[in-house]
Design an enzyme around this catalytic site. Structure first.
Site, PDB file in Angstrom:
ATOM      1  N   HIS A   7       0.828  -1.211   0.000  1.00 28.54           N
ATOM      2  CA  HIS A   7       0.000   0.000   0.000  1.00 28.54           C
ATOM      3  C   HIS A   7       0.863   1.263   0.000  1.00 28.54           C
ATOM      4  O   HIS A   7       1.664   1.460   0.914  1.00 28.54           O
ATOM      5  CB  HIS A   7      -0.896  -0.045   1.239  1.00 28.54           C
ATOM      6  CG  HIS A   7      -1.821   1.111   1.376  1.00 28.54           C
ATOM      7  ND1 HIS A   7      -1.793   1.960   2.459  1.00 28.54           N
ATOM      8  CD2 HIS A   7      -2.815   1.549   0.560  1.00 28.54           C
ATOM      9  CE1 HIS A   7      -2.733   2.868   2.316  1.00 28.54           C
ATOM     10  NE2 HIS A   7      -3.371   2.651   1.178  1.00 28.54           N
ATOM     11  N   ARG A   8       0.717   2.080  -1.018  1.00 26.09           N
ATOM     12  CA  ARG A   8       1.560   3.278  -1.231  1.00 26.09           C
ATOM     13  C   ARG A   8       3.040   2.866  -1.218  1.00 26.09           C
ATOM     14  O   ARG A   8       3.895   3.577  -0.692  1.00 26.09           O
ATOM     15  CB  ARG A   8       1.300   4.350  -0.170  1.00 26.09           C
ATOM     16  CG  ARG A   8      -0.169   4.703   0.025  1.00 26.09           C
ATOM     17  CD  ARG A   8      -0.372   5.800   1.051  1.00 26.09           C
ATOM     18  NE  ARG A   8      -1.759   5.856   1.499  1.00 26.09           N
ATOM     19  CZ  ARG A   8      -2.224   6.572   2.510  1.00 26.09           C
ATOM     20  NH1 ARG A   8      -1.398   7.346   3.187  1.00 26.09           N
ATOM     21  NH2 ARG A   8      -3.494   6.550   2.856  1.00 26.09           N
ATOM     22  N   GLU A  34       0.510  -0.576  -4.743  1.00 26.64           N
ATOM     23  CA  GLU A  34      -0.613   0.353  -4.903  1.00 26.64           C
ATOM     24  C   GLU A  34      -0.037   1.748  -4.834  1.00 26.64           C
ATOM     25  O   GLU A  34       0.898   1.999  -4.059  1.00 26.64           O
ATOM     26  CB  GLU A  34      -1.612   0.127  -3.765  1.00 26.64           C
ATOM     27  CG  GLU A  34      -2.906   0.905  -3.893  1.00 26.64           C
ATOM     28  CD  GLU A  34      -2.949   2.237  -3.148  1.00 26.64           C
ATOM     29  OE1 GLU A  34      -3.949   2.946  -3.286  1.00 26.64           O
ATOM     30  OE2 GLU A  34      -1.970   2.590  -2.450  1.00 26.64           O
ATOM     31  N   ASP A  36      -1.058   6.254  -5.607  1.00 29.46           N
ATOM     32  CA  ASP A  36      -2.098   7.269  -5.780  1.00 29.46           C
ATOM     33  C   ASP A  36      -1.628   8.324  -6.772  1.00 29.46           C
ATOM     34  O   ASP A  36      -0.466   8.736  -6.720  1.00 29.46           O
ATOM     35  CB  ASP A  36      -2.385   7.950  -4.434  1.00 29.46           C
ATOM     36  CG  ASP A  36      -2.712   6.946  -3.354  1.00 29.46           C
ATOM     37  OD1 ASP A  36      -3.815   6.384  -3.401  1.00 29.46           O
ATOM     38  OD2 ASP A  36      -1.847   6.703  -2.472  1.00 29.46           O
ATOM     39  N   HIS A  49      -0.466  10.837  -2.328  1.00 26.10           N
ATOM     40  CA  HIS A  49      -1.793  10.485  -1.824  1.00 26.10           C
ATOM     41  C   HIS A  49      -2.698  11.687  -1.624  1.00 26.10           C
ATOM     42  O   HIS A  49      -3.865  11.680  -2.022  1.00 26.10           O
ATOM     43  CB  HIS A  49      -1.650   9.733  -0.496  1.00 26.10           C
ATOM     44  CG  HIS A  49      -2.955   9.357   0.122  1.00 26.10           C
ATOM     45  ND1 HIS A  49      -3.656  10.196   0.974  1.00 26.10           N
ATOM     46  CD2 HIS A  49      -3.725   8.247  -0.020  1.00 26.10           C
ATOM     47  CE1 HIS A  49      -4.772   9.611   1.333  1.00 26.10           C
ATOM     48  NE2 HIS A  49      -4.848   8.428   0.751  1.00 26.10           N
ATOM     49  N   GLU A 109      -4.466   4.108  -8.200  1.00 26.29           N
ATOM     50  CA  GLU A 109      -5.669   4.753  -7.672  1.00 26.29           C
ATOM     51  C   GLU A 109      -5.722   6.196  -8.157  1.00 26.29           C
ATOM     52  O   GLU A 109      -4.803   6.983  -7.881  1.00 26.29           O
ATOM     53  CB  GLU A 109      -5.699   4.714  -6.142  1.00 26.29           C
ATOM     54  CG  GLU A 109      -7.005   5.329  -5.655  1.00 26.29           C
ATOM     55  CD  GLU A 109      -7.127   5.492  -4.146  1.00 26.29           C
ATOM     56  OE1 GLU A 109      -6.344   4.901  -3.388  1.00 26.29           O
ATOM     57  OE2 GLU A 109      -8.036   6.250  -3.749  1.00 26.29           O
ATOM     58  N   LYS A 111      -6.881   9.726  -7.774  1.00 26.90           N
ATOM     59  CA  LYS A 111      -7.348  10.535  -6.634  1.00 26.90           C
ATOM     60  C   LYS A 111      -8.109  11.748  -7.164  1.00 26.90           C
ATOM     61  O   LYS A 111      -7.606  12.875  -7.123  1.00 26.90           O
ATOM     62  CB  LYS A 111      -6.144  10.973  -5.792  1.00 26.90           C
ATOM     63  CG  LYS A 111      -5.619   9.887  -4.874  1.00 26.90           C
ATOM     64  CD  LYS A 111      -6.575   9.641  -3.719  1.00 26.90           C
ATOM     65  CE  LYS A 111      -6.037   8.611  -2.736  1.00 26.90           C
ATOM     66  NZ  LYS A 111      -7.069   8.028  -1.885  1.00 26.90           N
ATOM     67  N   ASP A 229       0.461  -2.087   4.498  1.00 30.61           N
ATOM     68  CA  ASP A 229       1.616  -1.188   4.608  1.00 30.61           C
ATOM     69  C   ASP A 229       2.913  -1.960   4.845  1.00 30.61           C
ATOM     70  O   ASP A 229       3.995  -1.388   4.731  1.00 30.61           O
ATOM     71  CB  ASP A 229       1.404  -0.206   5.777  1.00 30.61           C
ATOM     72  CG  ASP A 229       0.299   0.785   5.491  1.00 30.61           C
ATOM     73  OD1 ASP A 229       0.143   1.186   4.323  1.00 30.61           O
ATOM     74  OD2 ASP A 229      -0.421   1.162   6.443  1.00 30.61           O
TER      75      ASP A 229
HETATM   76  O1  G3P Z   1      -6.620   1.531  -2.634  1.00 28.64           O
HETATM   77  C1  G3P Z   1      -6.796   1.228  -1.299  1.00 28.64           C
HETATM   78  C2  G3P Z   1      -6.488   2.406  -0.427  1.00 28.64           C
HETATM   79  O2  G3P Z   1      -5.280   2.938  -0.852  1.00 28.64           O
HETATM   80  C3  G3P Z   1      -7.547   3.466  -0.452  1.00 28.64           C
HETATM   81  O3  G3P Z   1      -7.390   4.410   0.559  1.00 28.64           O
HETATM   82  O4  G3P Z   1      -6.759   6.616   1.425  1.00 28.64           O
HETATM   83  O5  G3P Z   1      -5.102   4.782   1.451  1.00 28.64           O
HETATM   84  O6  G3P Z   1      -5.763   5.857  -0.687  1.00 28.64           O
HETATM   85  P1  G3P Z   1      -6.192   5.455   0.676  1.00 28.64           P
HETATM   86 CA    CA Z   2      -4.564   4.658  -2.220  1.00 28.43          CA
END
Ligand code: G3P
Ligand code: CA
Length: 242
Positions: A7-8, A34, A36, A49, A109, A111, A229
């Protein structure tokens, strides 16, 4: 088999959405990353993000008000006490150029819920095409109109719907949106929901799953993937899952 998406990048141990975090994801043996995407003032797709740079960098202000040149001067590792030196905010192109020769999948993702970035979808799709990553990319967004547009513009690239609250009649909705997957807040996910989704050919990838108990529960539910994470830790737990 449940895939592990960093994640990120590996945001629990490295500065989020930086090349350092993505490189760690690869080293940790994650199946995917993942990230953003937002657009700069001059329309460049960048990997960050928040709509502003304040939380993650040494700068302040809105991404949409900065040129790419201005934004590149900022340090996205500024909140890590010098541990990672200077990490610029990556261009989407930089990440995908790096990812292309690896086996990683990528969840991009968009945004665009708070700021209606013009042509964000077209720009992200163009980069995916440039690196031939159609089969390893999943687009997602909390902005479902944007996912519908991606589907129309690039039907060969998978889309998934992000959401926080359970959806009413999710399968009718997912079909109408022509999405292949859902990315729900993990607390909305049950074993029955996952089985139902999979019977209908819809992938379930909950976010953001970090606590050992929750990670293990998601493995037991056999979700298609988790966003975490700490991909290194999740991988260890996965290897111990019967
Ligand atoms: O894509 C899953 C998650 O990343 C969505 O929430 O706020 O971490 O971008 P956020
Ligand atoms: Ca995200």
């Amino acid at each position: 088999m449940t895939h592990i998406f960093a994640h990120r990048g590996a945001a629990g141990t490295h500065p989020e959405n930086t090349m350092a975090a993505f490189e760690e994801a690869l080293k940790a043996g994650a199946d995917g990353i993942e990230l953003d995407v937002q657009l700069t003032k001059d329309g460049e797709p960048v990997v960050i993000h928040d709509e502003t740079v304040d939380r993650t960098t040494d700068g302040s202000g809105w991404v949409r008000d900065m040129t790419y040149r201005e934004l590149r001067k900022l340090n996205a590792a500024a909140k890590w006490n010098g541990r990672y030196g200077h990490c610029p905010i990556p261009h989407l192109e930089e990440v995908l150029a790096w990812l292309a020769p690896t086996p990683l999948m990528v969840n991009i993702e968009l945004k665009n819920s708070l700021v209606a970035y013009e042509r964000l979808e077209q720009k992200a799709i163009a980069v995916v095409h440039r690196y031939g990553l159609e089969n390893r990319t999943i687009f997602s967004s909390f902005n479902h109109n944007s996912m519908r547009l991606c589907r129309q513009l690039a039907p060969e690239i998978e889309t998934a719907l992000l959401y926080m609250e359970p959806l009413y009649d999710p399968w009718t909705y997912v079909r109408a949106m022509k999405a292949e997957g859902v990315h729900p807040y993990y607390r909305t996910v049950t074993a029955a929901f996952v089985m139902d989704a999979q019977r209908r050919g819809v992938a379930v990838r909950p976010f953001t799953v970090n606590k050992p108990k929750t990670v293990k529960t998601m493995f037991a539910y056999k979700v298609d993937a988790i966003f975490t994470d700490d991909p290194r830790q999740a991988k260890e737990w996965k290897e111990k899952t019967p």
